[in-house]
Structures are given as C-alpha cells and as structure tokens.
Design an enzyme around this catalytic site. Structure first.
Site, PDB file in Angstrom:
ATOM      1  N   GLU A 120      33.576  61.918  43.109  1.00 16.63           N
ATOM      2  CA  GLU A 120      34.015  63.329  42.523  1.00 16.63           C
ATOM      3  C   GLU A 120      34.661  64.110  43.677  1.00 16.63           C
ATOM      4  O   GLU A 120      35.969  64.921  42.962  1.00 16.63           O
ATOM      5  CB  GLU A 120      32.853  63.888  42.253  1.00 16.63           C
ATOM      6  CG  GLU A 120      31.509  63.245  41.422  1.00 16.63           C
ATOM      7  CD  GLU A 120      30.781  64.253  40.753  1.00 16.63           C
ATOM      8  OE1 GLU A 120      31.147  64.432  39.563  1.00 16.63           O
ATOM      9  OE2 GLU A 120      29.801  64.733  41.396  1.00 16.63           O
ATOM     10  N   GLU A 140      25.110  58.594  39.065  1.00 16.96           N
ATOM     11  CA  GLU A 140      24.065  59.462  38.820  1.00 16.96           C
ATOM     12  C   GLU A 140      23.479  59.195  37.418  1.00 16.96           C
ATOM     13  O   GLU A 140      22.093  59.266  37.709  1.00 16.96           O
ATOM     14  CB  GLU A 140      25.101  60.963  38.618  1.00 16.96           C
ATOM     15  CG  GLU A 140      25.294  61.534  39.960  1.00 16.96           C
ATOM     16  CD  GLU A 140      26.855  60.979  40.374  1.00 16.96           C
ATOM     17  OE1 GLU A 140      27.230  61.570  41.226  1.00 16.96           O
ATOM     18  OE2 GLU A 140      27.380  60.044  39.686  1.00 16.96           O
TER      19      GLU A 140
END
Length: 266
Positions: A120, A140
């Site tokens: 990210e 995730e």
C-alpha cells in the site's frame, strides 16, 4: 535531520534516504516508524536542498505490513510517540502516503517482503525498483480484513483492473518479475542492488531543474482523472510559468555552452 528508532534518515547528495528500520519484524509498521516516515516526508518538502527521496528497508526486507500491537502504542516501542498520533489522528495515513503526496519525487527500493501495508505504501511512491527475490501482495482478505490504505482506489489506476482485482481478491503473493509484468514496479534488478539502482535514478532526477521536476510531478497527478481537455488546460497553467524561471534560462545557457547546468530553484 529526523528519524526514530524504527526509521533512519540520511542524505546522499541531494537525495533524502528514508530507511524502514525494524528488520527483526521484517520492517512491520510501528508507531515509531510511522512518525519517522511522516517527519521524513515533511523534511524533504521543506528543505530546498533535497531534490528527491528514496524509500527503502533495512535487513533485506521492505515492509511486511502493519504491526497492530505496536501501532496501538502497547509497550515501550510505541508509547513514547503516542502523543504525536493523539495530536494528529491522520498522521499514520500521511506517513503511508494515503493522505499526503510529497512534492519531491519518491523512488522505492524494494528487497524481500513488500506485502500488505508495504504494497500500500508502494502505491504512494513514484518510481519503483525491486530486487529479484522481492515479494508483493495484498494479503488482507486472507485474514478477513480490508486493505484500507488506499489499494481498492489506487491499484486499479496504476495497473490494469483485472490484475488489480486478482491481487486484491486472492491475497496471493506476487514475485518481482510478475509485479513488473503487470506494471506495479518499473525495474527488477539483482538482489541486494535495488537501493543502488534507486539512488542512480534519484541522481538523474537531481541533475534536472528542481522547479521543472516538481511541476511535472504535480501536473501528472492533478490531471490523472481529468478529461483530456481539462488536463491540457491544467498542464498549461503548471508548465508555462516554468519557462519564465531563471532555471529555464540556465538550462538553455548550459546546453549552448556544453556544460552541466547550475540550477538555483529560481
């Protein structure tokens, strides 16, 4: 020059090098690291002698994502920095480049793990170099979590949507070669040389006119979601003033005189 126990800062000429420095945890994000990162972005923005930034990790890893326990400030590692998060609840998003974009170009030098929060943060950088054994991925969903660092928005704007959705929905790891093939990184180099290559790219940027470099970066991002007509109009507003700068005149003189330009940010 700033830094914390989990984030080191040093200068390489006109490049500010920020190193995620928690190798025993594969540089998992801690509160100390996030505070250091944010302060590093601010330092680079405010120091006119800095023309580029390189972001890398210590100990053969880039970043293995968020350490939730450390971020919560549990234990001595995070507690001394808790007041910074309390004073600015948005600090962690700024550190991860979700809510902040440095005006100087950011080159990522990735070795080893660059997963979850690491991938990210990577999406907030401008140019990306990876060692051959680097690993990428947004894990995730495998843990029943959501990649809330910006990936559901940014990734599909940076790589083809089919690849973005596969990365987001499968949570599988990607090799450096596969990451390059889908456009997530721009360079794959022998292991252990990513930082060297990133510094070479940064030095090429540093040799250019700083006002021009910063205006070009700003124009690319601000026009990304505009129509072509609106983008071209915005580009003129950014670009024309650069031609009136002393640096632009110096660039022309240096070219005519066959010498390196001496830019003054003026």
């Amino acid at each position: 020059m700033g830094g914390t126990e989990h984030l080191t800062v040093r200068r390489e000429g006109a490049t500010l090098v920020l190193t995620l420095n928690r190798p025993d945890a594969r540089n998992a994000l801690s509160l100390a690291m996030l505070v250091g990162l944010y302060d590093g972005w601010v330092e680079a923005d405010e120091d006119d002698e800095v023309r580029s930034i390189v972001l890398t990790g210590a100990g053969g890893a880039f970043c293995a994502g968020m350490d939730l326990k450390a971020l919560a400030g549990q234990g001595m590692e995070g507690e001394r920095h808790r007041h910074r998060l309390e004073a600015d609840p948005d600090l962690h998003w700024k550190a991860m480049l979700r809510h902040h974009r440095p005006r100087k170009p950011v080159v990522a030098a990735v070795e080893g793990h660059c997963v979850a929060g690491g991938t990210e943060i990577l999406q907030g950088t401008d140019i990306r170099v990876a060692g051959e054994s680097a690993t990428f991925g947004l894990f995730e969903v495998r843990r029943g979590l959501f990649p809330i660092g910006g990936s559901t928005v940014r990734l599909q704007r940076q790589i083809p949507r089919t690849h973005a959705l596969e990365m987001l929905l499968t949570g599988r790891p990607y090799s450096a070669r596969e990451a390059a093939a889908i456009g997530l990184v721009g360079h794959v180099v022998p292991d252990g040389t990513a930082l060297d290559r990133a510094l070479e790219i940064a030095e090429q940027i540093n040799a250019c006119g700083p006002l021009a470099v910063e205006a070009v970066k700003a124009s690319v991002y601000e026009t990304a979601e505009m129509t072509e007509a609106d983008g071209l109009a915005a580009e003129l507003k950014r670009g024309w003033p650069i031609f009136d700068t002393a640096d632009a005149k110096e660039g022309a003189r240096a070219f005519a005189q066959k010498r390196p330009p001496a830019y003054k940010r003026a």
